[in-house]
Design an enzyme around this catalytic site. Structure first.
Site, PDB file in Angstrom:
ATOM      1  CE1 TYR A  14      -3.686   2.749   0.875  1.00 44.85           C
ATOM      2  CE2 TYR A  14      -1.893   3.775   2.085  1.00 44.85           C
ATOM      3  CZ  TYR A  14      -2.960   3.650   1.647  1.00 44.85           C
ATOM      4  OH  TYR A  14      -3.617   4.897   1.802  1.00 44.85           O
ATOM      5  CD  GLU A  71      -6.063   4.373  -0.997  1.00 46.31           C
ATOM      6  OE1 GLU A  71      -5.778   4.853  -0.016  1.00 46.31           O
ATOM      7  OE2 GLU A  71      -7.102   3.705  -1.319  1.00 46.31           O
TER       8      GLU A  71
END
Lengths: 379, 288
Positions: free
Chosen positions: A101, A189
């Protein structure tokens, strides 16, 4: 404003972030053609602005163009959390060894952008933050310096990335921060950023949430807004400069000020009712805006009563009263209404509404109780 | 009996020749605030709302001794206006403007760390010390001088609470609207510190709402540093997650920022929680 995955990834690509080859299709045939052109196994991904697409069956693999066409046919038109799938992204399927991530958000506490990474990609970062916060590595970014190379390396080593990937990871991190700043985002993201079988980093999924207040600098991004993804009443509200959120209850409410609008909803709940909406008409609202707001509330067929709560400051009670009268003439509602006017020009406002067959009060608590009772058919 | 603004406040209005700027300047003067001048680039030498207009903040400070400024300029010019005020040495800058891009505020706040300027807002109603000075857009007449400090992220919701306090005969020391944006100059903790240190504030009312964790951090501060009683109301208990409720900062995202969490944290810190805005006044009256 949220961008779709395909929009977000195309922006990332402009900042040098590697993304899979692929394209968007709106029909099964188009999806098949894209798969044929790529000549490899593909992943068909529904493009709707909600999380949990995979679990809902909105992301599937296809080995060849025929299968791609068939699966796209299943996914297009599918309903995911109330949103109809109208587009799919057909991407070359990555062979994945590891998922990471990587994201940038505005951190309210430090008043800075913060970059976060976790060796556990592919799951929601909030979930990781709750369950194992020690797995998240963060750096705080000085807005005048931007993300520094050493910070990117710190994150890379922090999440245990192999040494030979640190350089390309740092370039991706820098690109992501530049994309974040360059689009006036409040969140950008890559989840997951994957290490492929070929030992390369690839942004397999992406998400950008834009700061609505920054959109004036980005007319190209503003055009990317997908009206299909917004409730029609919310679109209309936005065009009228109103702030509206539809809820599930039956007491419609019109309030000036966001905090007071939320508090009014809470008071309705406290007295046993359920608010049908959040609606802030803003400061200094004039008659036409009030009329548009009332039309919007009444377009919701669940609404069984309407509560107006106006605390006049810049907003003048007489202006609001005129707007209510205008709207009543046009809409001719058949639900009971309760109005609570306090503040600037309140007497004039109440005088105007005296003949409008509305219950008037100066107390918020009483107003809420009346509106709740009216929605139950008790008034 | 106050914090930040009082009879010594010498106020400069940035954007005084705009419609909002001029209107609210007249209102602030009518309340008794000492407005010493305004700025509007290119209109130096003119007069507006009965006070002199200057081209730059520096010039205005030199000519008038202004120590506080209030900003009514549009969102795309407001960050520049805040920086100009800070650069001219203004101690307290109040930014009313709504709609400033968050990343602009990130830069502004980073710059202000290296100055002695305090910023209130943006996207706020300003602040008022009843009977002394009003530096904002709130209706002055609902306030009453007294000993309760009020700090809030909201505008009209604050008026609602203040109105309830005044109706009960409970006066306020200073009411500060810190603003509804994600990035703001003065946070709850900053305001609580000011009230804790003000000898004439006896208790504090905190009005929060969903989004962020400023209330949770305030709760920590209250538990460890405050001796004065605090009463709170948190708006948005019925707000759905993922939806922005009007204010740019009022959004429950990823499960954080809920009213329930904030209420739990504040209650844990010994704060009394009102169920609705009017009940704040009842709880304050019990303690007074």
């Amino acid at each position: 404003m949220k961008l779709h995955e395909f929009q977000s990834k195309r922006i990332f690509a402009r900042y040098g972030i590697p993304i899979p080859e692929g394209d968007v299709a709106t029909t099964p045939v188009e999806a098949g053609a894209i798969a044929a052109r790529l000549g490899k196994p593909v992943v068909i991904k529904s493009q709707v602005l909600v999380g949990g697409r995979g679990k809902a069956g909105g992301i599937k693999l296809a080995r060849d163009p025929a299968e791609a066409e068939r699966i796209a046919g299943q996914i297009l038109g599918m309903d995911i959390k109330g949103l109809k799938v109208k587009k799919v992204l057909v991407d070359e399927a990555a062979r994945i060894q590891k998922e990471i991530y990587l994201g940038v958000v505005v951190d309210r506490a430090t008043k800075r952008a913060v970059m976060m990474a976790s060796a556990e990609g592919g799951v929601e970062i909030e979930e990781v933050a709750r369950v194992s916060p020690e797995k998240i590595h963060k750096v705080s970014i000085n807005p005048f310096l931007g993300l520094q190379p050493f910070q990117a390396r710190e994150i890379a080593f922090g999440i245990g990335l192999e040494k030979d990937l640190v350089g390309s990871f740092a370039a991706i991190a820098q690109g992501l921060y530049k994309a974040f700043v360059g689009t006036d985002a409040s969140l950008a993201e890559i989840n997951p950023l994957v290490v492929t079988d070929e030992h390369k980093l690839l942004a397999v999924d992406g998400k950008i949430v834009l700061d609505d207040n920054g959109l004036f600098r980005h007319p190209d991004l503003a055009e990317m807004r997908d009206l299909d993804e917004e409730a029609p009443a919310e679109t209309e509200a936005r065009l009228h400069g109103l702030s509206y959120v539809k809820l599930d209850g039956n007491v419609g409410c019109m309030v000036n000020g966001a905090g007071l609008a939320m508090a009014t909803m809470d008071v309705i709940k406290l007295f046993g009712g359920a608010p049908a909406n959040f609606l802030d008409i803003g400061g200094g609202a004039k008659a036409d805006k009030v009329a548009a707001a009332l039309r919007m509330i009444l377009s919701d067929l669940n609404v069984k009563s309407v509560l107006f709560n106006i605390f006049g400051g810049i907003t003048r009670c007489d202006e609001v009263a005129k707007g209510i009268l205008t709207a009543l003439e046009e809409v001719k509602p058949n639900v009971p209404m309760v109005v609570r006017l306090v503040g600037t020009n309140e007497e004039e406002g109440r005088r105007l509404l005296a003949n409008a067959n509305m219950r008037a009060t100066t107390s918020l608590v009483e107003a809420a109780q009346l509106a709740v009772a009216a929605a139950r058919g008790e008034a | 009996m106050s914090v930040l603004v009082n009879k010594q406040t010498r106020l400069l209005v940035q954007g005084i020749t705009g419609r909002e700027g001029e209107f609210h300047t007249l209102q602030m003067i009518a309340y008794g605030t000492k407005v010493v001048g305004g700025t509007s680039p290119g209109k130096g030498g003119e007069w507006a709302a009965g006070v002199p207009v200057f081209d730059t903040v520096k010039e205005a400070v030199n000519a008038t001794g202004a120590n506080t400024s209030i900003i009514y300029v549009p969102a795309r010019f407001a960050p520049d206006a805040i920086l100009e005020a800070a650069d001219a040495g203004i101690e307290l800058v109040v930014c009313i403007t709504e709609g400033i891009p968050v990343l602009d505020m990130v830069k502004v706040c980073e710059y202000l760390k290296h100055t002695s300027t305090r910023l209130i807002g943006p996207n706020c109603p300003g602040l008022i010390t009843p009977g002394e000075a009003k530096v904002g857009i709130m209706p002055g007449h609902i306030h009453m001088p007294g000993k309760v400090g009020v700090v809030s992220r909201s505008g009209t919701l604050t008026y609602e609470v203040v109105y309830a306090l005044t109706q009960k005969g409970i006066g306020q020391s200073t009411c500060i609207g810190i603003g509804g944006d994600p990035i703001i100059g003065t946070t709850f903790i900053d305001a609580l510190k000011l009230f804790q240190d003000d000898p004439l504030t006896e208790q504090v009312v905190l009005i929060g709402e969903i989004g962020g964790t400023d209330e949770e951090r305030a709760a920590e501060y209250i538990a460890t540093h405050m001796t004065k009683p605090v009463t709170a109301f948190i708006a948005g208990q019925t707000a759905p997650p993922g939806k922005r409720m009007g204010h740019a900062g009022a959004i429950i995202s990823g499960g954080t920022g809920t009213a329930a969490e904030k209420i739990a944290a504040l209650r844990e810190a010994g704060v009394r929680i009102a169920r609705h805005p009017v009940e704040v006044a009842d709880l304050v009256a019990e303690t007074a």
